[in-house]
Design an enzyme around this catalytic site. Structure first.
Site, PDB file in Angstrom:
ATOM      1  N   ARG A 231       0.828  -1.241  -0.033  1.00  0.00           N
ATOM      2  CA  ARG A 231       0.173  -0.059  -0.191  1.00  0.00           C
ATOM      3  C   ARG A 231       0.954   1.384  -0.011  1.00  0.00           C
ATOM      4  O   ARG A 231       1.834   1.187   0.731  1.00  0.00           O
ATOM      5  CB  ARG A 231      -0.976   0.030   1.268  1.00  0.00           C
ATOM      6  CG  ARG A 231      -1.963  -1.082   1.118  1.00  0.00           C
ATOM      7  CD  ARG A 231      -3.124  -0.827   0.260  1.00  0.00           C
ATOM      8  NE  ARG A 231      -4.283  -1.710   0.461  1.00  0.00           N
ATOM      9  CZ  ARG A 231      -4.482  -2.790  -0.340  1.00  0.00           C
ATOM     10  NH1 ARG A 231      -3.433  -2.959  -1.078  1.00  0.00           N
ATOM     11  NH2 ARG A 231      -5.277  -3.412   0.070  1.00  0.00           N
ATOM     12  N   GLU A 260      -2.089   8.143  -6.225  1.00  0.00           N
ATOM     13  CA  GLU A 260      -2.201   7.383  -7.395  1.00  0.00           C
ATOM     14  C   GLU A 260      -3.281   8.190  -8.540  1.00  0.00           C
ATOM     15  O   GLU A 260      -4.388   8.637  -7.849  1.00  0.00           O
ATOM     16  CB  GLU A 260      -2.267   6.030  -7.358  1.00  0.00           C
ATOM     17  CG  GLU A 260      -1.237   5.323  -6.670  1.00  0.00           C
ATOM     18  CD  GLU A 260      -1.354   3.699  -6.392  1.00  0.00           C
ATOM     19  OE1 GLU A 260      -2.624   3.339  -6.949  1.00  0.00           O
ATOM     20  OE2 GLU A 260      -0.805   3.216  -5.722  1.00  0.00           O
ATOM     21  N   HIS A 279       0.948  -0.094  -9.968  1.00  0.00           N
ATOM     22  CA  HIS A 279      -0.005  -0.646  -9.170  1.00  0.00           C
ATOM     23  C   HIS A 279      -0.513  -1.928  -9.873  1.00  0.00           C
ATOM     24  O   HIS A 279      -1.807  -2.352 -10.275  1.00  0.00           O
ATOM     25  CB  HIS A 279      -1.294  -0.020  -9.068  1.00  0.00           C
ATOM     26  CG  HIS A 279      -1.966  -0.294  -7.595  1.00  0.00           C
ATOM     27  ND1 HIS A 279      -2.575   0.617  -6.772  1.00  0.00           N
ATOM     28  CD2 HIS A 279      -2.095  -1.740  -7.036  1.00  0.00           C
ATOM     29  CE1 HIS A 279      -2.807  -0.140  -5.644  1.00  0.00           C
ATOM     30  NE2 HIS A 279      -2.709  -1.536  -5.701  1.00  0.00           N
TER      31      HIS A 279
END
Length: 527
Positions: A231, A260, A279
């Site tokens: 994370r 993000e 990601h």
């Protein structure tokens, strides 16, 4: 029964729903909130990934909705509280991307040790540069795994196959469980100090945000390499940039970021020794199929009345049971969350004492809610109502339930005791008509407090002026106190205090409060 699919979900998953003749599938993606409401108004089930936001407004407008399925782990895009209030089951797929995330982490480790992306880039530029990209072997190196949940455990297995020495930091992991996994349990400071490579695998909570910060980088070896595929925010990116600039950190590999999507001017992208991916931890064909199949099967089971296992919010109960048990489930989960934050560490024993009106057949449901709340800070979105007992068992916890017919004061009382790192911590709660769940005991001290909000818990010496000192310091930091409860056993002895405040209390303020004369312990708790 109509199942509406609002995001791109693998057709192999949807095929699992097509086996039911009574289920009709409709799919449209990229809808705005009002369009989604119109599309789902006559649906019994809604399937989403991370793109679609299932808000309270959507849930309130869809009177026929029985289940919401999330093809993935996180349910941040779903208003779970609103769904629970409306009796809608929320299903996720906690196991589907474990292997994918672990393999991506290891791909990053290998790429980091051998400069693979950088070497490939120079070849594209027509260069043949062997000297610049001399790497290091993984064999014989020490890997520190921060967080030994499902993904961290899978990464550790792969690291052992490469001949790496494994140290781990996980405040919830017992020594016995660590031995079984073949890792040496350490404090965070000791684990990172010994490491050649550090990889993080924790949920992002108030306790893990920036858990790797400037202080931790200062304790590491010069030349350490860092990986984050968990994370964004677990590692302080500003502190990492400083450590990269100084040479303390030889390289880093990041799949997740504090903000993000990442823009081209992100500081980490300016370092040639940093590897980044957008990601991609769960972005494999297999993972996407796995989560789609898992959530579709579960949604199908809910709709046709079969047992299901991955409920995030409520179990498979009748409407009558839900109405009766929901306040007890809420109380149990909130008490679990409270203790989970009050005493972070390796939990070895859990005892729940039920006094009052619940039947023996009700206890397993409330017990699961307690464990779900208790384990939430360790597993994050991976823990749910169904798998909480299994995760507790895997963590080496002993669970004991005690049923008592009545309590001398309360009609109903749930008392939760947890042994953490050898110390016993206790909280108790009850249900008041019109007030909902209340905390009535903390660490043996009587108290009467809400089970909602942002809180500060203290243990302190009971003397004049103590409350004033705390209030003044919080006021100086523009932190408003909404409610305050104090519990004590005798005048002038030790006491506890629970303050409900209007905003999160920064760690710097917590540290200042802990330095006040007479303060023995300060904890922030969010319920």
């Amino acid at each position: 029964m109509k199942v509406f699919v609002a995001d791109d979900i693998s057709s192999l998953g949807l095929d699992r729903l097509k086996q039911y003749q009574e289920i009709e599938i409709e799919k449209r993606t990229g809808l705005k909130e009002d369009e989604l409401i119109a599309a789902v108004s006559d649906a019994e089930a809604l399937l989403v990934r991370s793109q679609t936001k299932v808000t309270r407004k959507v849930i309130q407008a869809c009177g026929q909705l029985k289940v919401i399925g999330r093809a993935g782990v996180g349910v941040d895009n779903i208003d779970v509280d609103a769904a629970t209030e409306h009796g809608i089951v929320v299903i996720n797929a906690p196991d589907g991307n474990t292997i994918s995330a672990a393999e991506h982490t290891f791909a990053m480790l290998i790429s980091l040790s051998r400069h693979i992306p950088q070497a490939r880039q120079t070849m594209q530029e027509g260069k043949w540069d062997r000297k610049t990209f001399v790497g290091v072997e993984l064999s014989g190196k020490t890997l520190a795994v921060v967080g030994m949940g499902r993904i961290g455990t899978e990464v550790a297995k792969r690291a052992k196959a490469f001949g790496m020495r494994l140290v781990a930091y996980d405040p919830f992991l017992t020594e016995d469980r660590a031995k079984t996994l073949g890792v040496t349990l350490k404090s965070l400071e000791d684990a990172v100090a010994e490491a050649d490579f550090v990889t993080v695998h924790t949920p992002l909570t108030k306790d893990t945000k920036h858990i790797i910060d400037e202080k931790m980088f200062g304790k590491m070896k010069t030349g350490v390499r860092i990986v984050n595929c968990a994370r964004g925010g677990i590692i302080d990116e500003v502190a990492l940039c400083e450590a990269l600039t100084s040479g303390k950190v030889a390289g880093a590999a990041f799949d997740v970021f504090e903000e993000e999507p990442v823009t081209a001017d992100h500081p980490l992208l300016q370092f040639p020794q940093v590897i980044t991916t957008p990601h991609l931890g769960a972005s494999t064909v297999e993972a996407q199929v796995n989560v789609a199949v898992s959530v579709a099967e579960e949604v199908g089971h809910v709709l046709v009345g079969k047992p299901f296992k991955n409920a995030v919010n409520i179990p498979s109960l009748s409407e009558e049971q839900k109405q009766y048990l929901q306040p007890h489930l809420n109380l149990g989960e909130r008490l679990g969350k409270f203790v989970g934050q009050l005493a972070s560490g390796a939990m070895s024993e859990v005892e729940m004492v039920f006094c009052g009106e619940l039947d023996d057949s009700d206890l397993p449901f409330v017990s699961r809610s307690v464990l779900k709340g208790l384990l939430g800070y360790r597993y994050g979105d991976e823990v749910n109502f169904i798998n909480a007992p299994t995760l507790a068992k895997q963590a080496g916890m002993t669970i004991r339930q005690v049923r008592e017919s009545q309590h001398k004061v309360f009609t109903h009382l749930l008392s939760l005791s947890v042994r953490v790192n050898g110390e016993l911590h206790k909280v108790a709660g009850t249900l008041y008509n019109g007030l909902g769940p209340r905390i009535v005991e903390i660490e043996g001290y009587p108290i009467d407090a809400s089970t909602e909000g942002k809180m500060i818990f203290t243990k302190h010496h009971d003397r004049p002026g103590m409350i004033g000192h705390l209030g003044s310091m919080l006021g100086k930091e523009q932190i408003n106190i909404a409610a305050m409860q104090v519990g004590r056993k005798e005048t002038g002895g030790e006491a506890v205090m629970l303050l409900t405040v209007d905003k999160l209390v920064p760690e710097s303020v917590v540290h200042e409060l802990s330095q006040l004369p007479g303060i023995h312990e300060v904890q922030t708790i969010v319920l």
